[in-house]
Design a protein around this motif. Structure first.
Motif, PDB file in Angstrom:
ATOM      1  N   VAL B  65       0.819  -1.227   0.000  1.00  0.00           N
ATOM      2  CA  VAL B  65       0.000   0.000   0.000  1.00  0.00           C
ATOM      3  C   VAL B  65       0.848   1.269   0.000  1.00  0.00           C
ATOM      4  O   VAL B  65       0.315   2.377  -0.093  1.00  0.00           O
ATOM      5  CB  VAL B  65      -0.985   0.043   1.199  1.00  0.00           C
ATOM      6  CG1 VAL B  65      -1.987  -1.080   1.104  1.00  0.00           C
ATOM      7  CG2 VAL B  65      -0.259   0.016   2.516  1.00  0.00           C
ATOM      8  N   GLN B  66       2.138   1.103   0.080  1.00  0.00           N
ATOM      9  CA  GLN B  66       3.020   2.274   0.135  1.00  0.00           C
ATOM     10  C   GLN B  66       3.227   2.859  -1.265  1.00  0.00           C
ATOM     11  O   GLN B  66       3.764   2.205  -2.153  1.00  0.00           O
ATOM     12  CB  GLN B  66       4.374   1.876   0.732  1.00  0.00           C
ATOM     13  CG  GLN B  66       5.350   3.032   0.915  1.00  0.00           C
ATOM     14  CD  GLN B  66       4.882   4.041   1.957  1.00  0.00           C
ATOM     15  OE1 GLN B  66       4.515   3.661   3.059  1.00  0.00           O
ATOM     16  NE2 GLN B  66       4.876   5.303   1.603  1.00  0.00           N
ATOM     17  N   ALA B  67       2.756   4.094  -1.464  1.00  0.00           N
ATOM     18  CA  ALA B  67       2.934   4.750  -2.764  1.00  0.00           C
ATOM     19  C   ALA B  67       4.358   5.266  -2.895  1.00  0.00           C
ATOM     20  O   ALA B  67       5.012   5.578  -1.906  1.00  0.00           O
ATOM     21  CB  ALA B  67       1.947   5.897  -2.901  1.00  0.00           C
ATOM     22  N   ASN B 249     -12.037  -1.332  -0.396  1.00  0.00           N
ATOM     23  CA  ASN B 249     -11.673   0.001  -0.885  1.00  0.00           C
ATOM     24  C   ASN B 249     -10.174   0.146  -1.055  1.00  0.00           C
ATOM     25  O   ASN B 249      -9.401  -0.513  -0.370  1.00  0.00           O
ATOM     26  CB  ASN B 249     -12.141   1.068   0.112  1.00  0.00           C
ATOM     27  CG  ASN B 249     -13.640   1.131   0.220  1.00  0.00           C
ATOM     28  OD1 ASN B 249     -14.342   0.933  -0.762  1.00  0.00           O
ATOM     29  ND2 ASN B 249     -14.130   1.392   1.415  1.00  0.00           N
ATOM     30  N   GLU B 250      -9.800   1.055  -1.927  1.00  0.00           N
ATOM     31  CA  GLU B 250      -8.410   1.480  -2.001  1.00  0.00           C
ATOM     32  C   GLU B 250      -8.007   2.027  -0.628  1.00  0.00           C
ATOM     33  O   GLU B 250      -8.855   2.600   0.060  1.00  0.00           O
ATOM     34  CB  GLU B 250      -8.244   2.592  -3.047  1.00  0.00           C
ATOM     35  CG  GLU B 250      -8.216   2.095  -4.474  1.00  0.00           C
ATOM     36  CD  GLU B 250      -6.835   1.576  -4.869  1.00  0.00           C
ATOM     37  OE1 GLU B 250      -5.957   1.484  -3.992  1.00  0.00           O
ATOM     38  OE2 GLU B 250      -6.649   1.231  -6.028  1.00  0.00           O
ATOM     39  N   PRO B 251      -6.779   1.863  -0.201  1.00  0.00           N
ATOM     40  CA  PRO B 251      -5.657   1.277  -0.923  1.00  0.00           C
ATOM     41  C   PRO B 251      -5.472  -0.218  -0.662  1.00  0.00           C
ATOM     42  O   PRO B 251      -4.396  -0.735  -0.967  1.00  0.00           O
ATOM     43  CB  PRO B 251      -4.473   2.085  -0.377  1.00  0.00           C
ATOM     44  CG  PRO B 251      -4.857   2.403   1.033  1.00  0.00           C
ATOM     45  CD  PRO B 251      -6.351   2.543   1.040  1.00  0.00           C
TER      46      PRO B 251
END
Lengths: 562, 306
Positions: B65-67, B249-251
């Motif tokens: 989940v780390q952008a 849901n995102e993320p």
């Protein structure tokens, strides 16, 4: 109803409320409009087709087919707040004044014969009307029609909805001394009154029709605009044809137009790709633009502009720990807006970093000043360190909350993903709480959220409009201020900027509000602002992108190159 | 004891050991692999999926989940095996973690739905009369809706927000119930007519005991087959619901969500975003279907082949 439609409906609802709250009590607006003409929003016209005033000789004829991604709730613009009505139906109507299609920051007469004559005390506005304007049913438009129209907008009878009634709080009365003159009497000088006379929603209606049935225009069409109504097939198409009796003898250029209703965004793109439609006036995402560019390398024009639309990050000040300014400040400090604005601009319809006023607009702070505000620094690491310190001081190192969001993929979802990522970097654990529009709005309204992603869109760069949601929640901000705080000091600051007649002083007052509301108290703060991208068939000429999707939709200057 | 008796006893012991415990299991597995290679391939796919889900934190090279805004939409490479998505997140890591969502929803919905279906089917068949009629008409109502439509209706009614995954599981569980109940009931009806059930009744055995001790074990084969078959269906349904925006849901990483969002929007520019979760969903469903079919062949004497 699709998610996209729901999104638009809610945006429009907000616009209506904002306009109702606007209080035109200062001279600054006129000056601001002039100023904004000098600071025109950046636009990029990437092909020759984007030449609105490019020196080409307009060519008459042809039918413009464009896409609208929602259906109009009714046909009455005085009550509606939806672009879904403006886009298909605005070509049937005129307004007293309008924004110049060639320079969308400039107000010019429409059915008015000239700019208003304003008395020395600035409380009497005399407007001379054109005498050659006819309704589509053949009746001559007179001051009686303008009088009836504005009485309906400003003083609606019981049971009649007027979404922008509040914007005319300064109006004391309207008179029609003769057939070609209308006089507005104001209670106090109101500079924003001029802009409100150019509101794209204030269509001139027939007094006779309104006398017969005040709600006649909710289901019928009869205007003085460049195109007459042909038909509307719900879910399919709205058609108009050239008005041969239009008061501008060489206009419109088009023989007619068709507004095709397509809710699905992929189908919208495909309609343009296959040249079934020429344009969609609200906007596309960067990838949709690129998709169209690849498919139509020689037939596509693109116009882009900053948009007076933004998502606000709203901590619920009535709920712990968000009643603590340190926590709210930590939330904004954790967001590296410059980085996420740049990244998100590649995948969705947001781009520029700004405060409470539209970036690059007439009231925007310079970047040099903006970076001094918490959460706007270009040193993201230092800001995050500060955020961690504040959370620690507030005893919230392991803060966990839910982010209330709307189930729209553009741009709500990517913004939320970016925010959650930023907050995670300072140790905040966020659950993305996505809801359908109705429960989402209900939760925002009732305060049933920890932190929410709110939104705002307007038709004009005007602090009275954009700051309306910052008034105290129990006072003028009721229904708009989702954060739930009451702050008499901030109310006073907003009132003061509205009364400031010196444009530079007014800007300074607005900037002081930005520092107070976004930094010192950190009540609510924007994500990167929206950015409008209009890819369209290059044969469409005479249309210019503006900073909103409400004005310049009567198609009077639009023509087709082939 | 004579030497012959001792030898016979030893032989019996060896034969017993061969037919029980680990040797028997090993032989069953070996037979299954040899006789039903496609089923074995399905089982292998399932095992890989389970392994990925269980050991996800040890397998993934990046936080799913780390952008990383500097790595947007990178194509597959040595650094990012399946590229990155529009937020710069590693697609491979999201795929691996996505298997957790798929398996959690798949196993939960399939097992709960099949178990409830088993109980309803057995109760209806055993009690008959009005009880059976009531259960069957209820099942008829549920069966009148297509699987996906019913799941959408349920998840829409239950709403989203926190705890959404449990709503998704419930939404997928409900449509499975009547389908299993029908199959189990038809098997149970033939069991109920058996003399030993009559005998159990005649000696005063309670209804519950008869159902649990004498009927359920005899309809366990169709139950296992249905449960396995619906595992694949449940994974597909979860992906469908996420694709429609009704799932997680995102993320959060989920295969259907990966397909819905970036997968669709960047289909031309970054095809790996759609291909990767698409292949994952296909392999998972394929694996469960292959395994389920082979299991059915192995457990159903009428279809048993050597």
């Amino acid at each position: 109803m699709t998610a996209g439609q729901r999104g638009q409906t809610a945006v429009r609802t907000k616009v209506g409320r904002v306009e109702m709250r606007s209080r035109g009590v200062v001279f600054g607006l006129v000056l601001a409009v002039v100023l904004s003409a000098c600071t025109q929003q950046q636009q990029s016209a990437k092909t020759p087709a984007a030449s609105v005033a490019g020196g080409e000789q307009p060519k008459p004829g042809g039918t413009l087919t464009f896409v609208v991604n929602a259906e109009p709730p009714s046909f009455d613009a005085h009550r509606e707040t939806s672009f879904a009505l403006l886009h298909p139906a605005a070509p049937h109507y005129s307004t007293l004044y309008r924004f110049d299609p060639a320079d969308l920051t400039k107000i010019v007469p429409d059915v008015a014969a000239a700019m208003p004559e304003i008395s020395a005390d600035k409380q009497t506005w005399t407007i001379k009307l054109r005498t050659d304007v006819k309704f589509h049913d053949g009746a001559l438009m007179t001051s009686e029609d303008v009088l009836a129209t504005y009485n309906k907008i400003i003083f609606p009878p019981q049971g009649v909805v007027s979404s922008r009634q509040g914007a005319y709080a300064a109006v004391d009365g309207i008179q029609a001394p003769d057939k070609s003159t209308v006089v507005f009497k104001l209670k106090y000088p109101a500079a924003s009154f001029q802009a409100n006379l150019a509101s794209p929603w204030n269509w001139i209606y027939s007094a006779a029709k309104l006398k017969t049935d005040i709600k006649w225009y909710e289901k019928n069409v009869d205007g003085t605009g460049p195109f007459t109504f042909v038909s509307y097939t719900k879910g399919s198409v709205w058609e108009g044809k050239k008005n041969p009796d239009y008061f501008l003898k060489d206009r419109p250029y088009l023989d007619g137009y068709k507004a095709v209703f397509i809710a699905d965004s992929t189908a919208e793109v495909n309609a343009i790709k296959s040249k079934q439609a020429a344009i969609e006036f609200r906007g596309f995402t960067p990838q949709q633009r690129d998709d169209l560019s690849r498919s139509l390398p020689n037939d596509l024009a693109i116009q882009e502009a900053p948009w007076i639309c933004v998502n606000y990050i709203v901590p619920n000040a009535k709920r712990k720990p968000f009643d603590d300014p340190r926590v709210r400040r930590a939330l904004t400090l954790a967001i590296d807006r410059w980085t996420i604005g740049d990244a998100l601009s590649k995948i969705t319809i947001v781009k520029d970093v700004g405060g409470l006023m539209r970036p690059k607009g007439p009231f925007a702070q310079s970047d040099a000043d903006l970076v001094k505000i918490a959460g706007f620094s270009k040193d993201g690491k230092a800001s995050k360190d500060q955020a961690r310190s504040l959370l620690k001081a507030a005893g919230q190192e392991n803060l966990t909350f839910k982010l209330l969001n709307r189930n729209l993929s553009t741009p709500y979802e990517p913004i939320a993903v970016a925010l959650i990522n930023e907050w995670k970097a300072v140790g905040i654990n966020v659950t993305h709480d996505v809801k359908e529009t109705t429960p989402y709005l209900a939760d925002l309204a009732s305060g049933n959220f920890d932190v929410g992603l709110d939104f705002n869109c307007d038709f004009l760069d005007e602090p009275d409009l954009q700051l309306a949601k910052f008034y105290s929640a129990s006072k003028l901000g009721k229904g708009l201020n989702r954060a739930g705080y009451d702050d008499a000091k901030l109310d006073g600051m907003i009132d003061a900027q509205a009364r400031e007649t010196d444009p530079e002083k007014r800007k300074a007052a607005v900037w002081a509000i930005e520092r107070y509301a976004m930094d010192e108290m950190a009540y609510q703060y924007p994500a990167p602002w929206w950015f409008r991208i209009i890819p369209y068939l290059s044969k469409v000429r005479g249309w210019k992108v503006g900073s909103n999707h409400y004005t310049n939709q009567d198609l009077v200057s639009v023509w087709l190159a082939n | 004891m004579s030497a012959i008796d001792a030898e016979s006893e030893e032989l019996a012991r060896l034969r017993y050991e061969e037919n029980t415990g680990w040797p028997r299991t090993r032989r069953a597995v070996t037979d299954f692999i040899r006789q039903r290679p496609l089923g074995a391939f399905g089982a292998l796919l399932i095992l890989v999926m389970i392994f990925s889900a269980v050991f996800a934190p040890l397998i993934v090279p990046y936080d799913p989940v780390q952008a990383s805004f500097a790595d947007l939409l990178l194509p597959p490479s040595g650094t990012h095996l399946v590229g990155t998505d529009p937020f710069g997140r590693d697609v491979f890591s999201r795929l691996i973690y996505g298997s957790r969502t798929a398996l959690l929803v798949g196993f939960s919905a399939s097992l709960v739905g099949s178990t409830i279906g088993l109980l309803l089917g057995v109760v209806g068949a055993f009690l008959g009369g009005r009880t059976d009629q009531l259960i069957q008409r209820g099942m008829d109502v549920l069966l009148s809706f297509p699987l996906i439509v019913l799941a959408i209706a349920v998840v829409a009614a239950l709403g989203g927000g926190e705890g959404k995954l449990s709503n998704v599981i419930i939404a997928i569980t409900i449509p499975i119930i009547p389908r299993v109940a029908r199959v189990v009931r038809s098997s149970a009806l033939s069991i109920v007519a058996m003399p030993y059930i009559e005998a159990a009744r005649s000696i005063g055995t309670g209804s519950g005991r008869i159902m649990l001790r004498h009927i359920v074990p005899n309809v366990f084969a169709p139950f296992i087959i249905m449960a396995t078959a619906f595992l694949g269906q449940a994974i597909l349904l979860e992906a469908s619901l996420s694709f429609l925006g009704l799932g997680v849901n995102e993320p959060e990483p989920a295969w259907g969500l990966m397909l819905r969002g970036a997968g669709m929007q960047f289909l031309e520019r970054a095809p790996w975003l759609a291909i990767a979760p698409g292949v994952a969903i296909s392999l998972a469903v394929f694996g469960f279907n292959l395994f389920g079919d082979s299991l059915r062949d192995a457990l159903d004497p009428r279809l048993r082949t050597h």
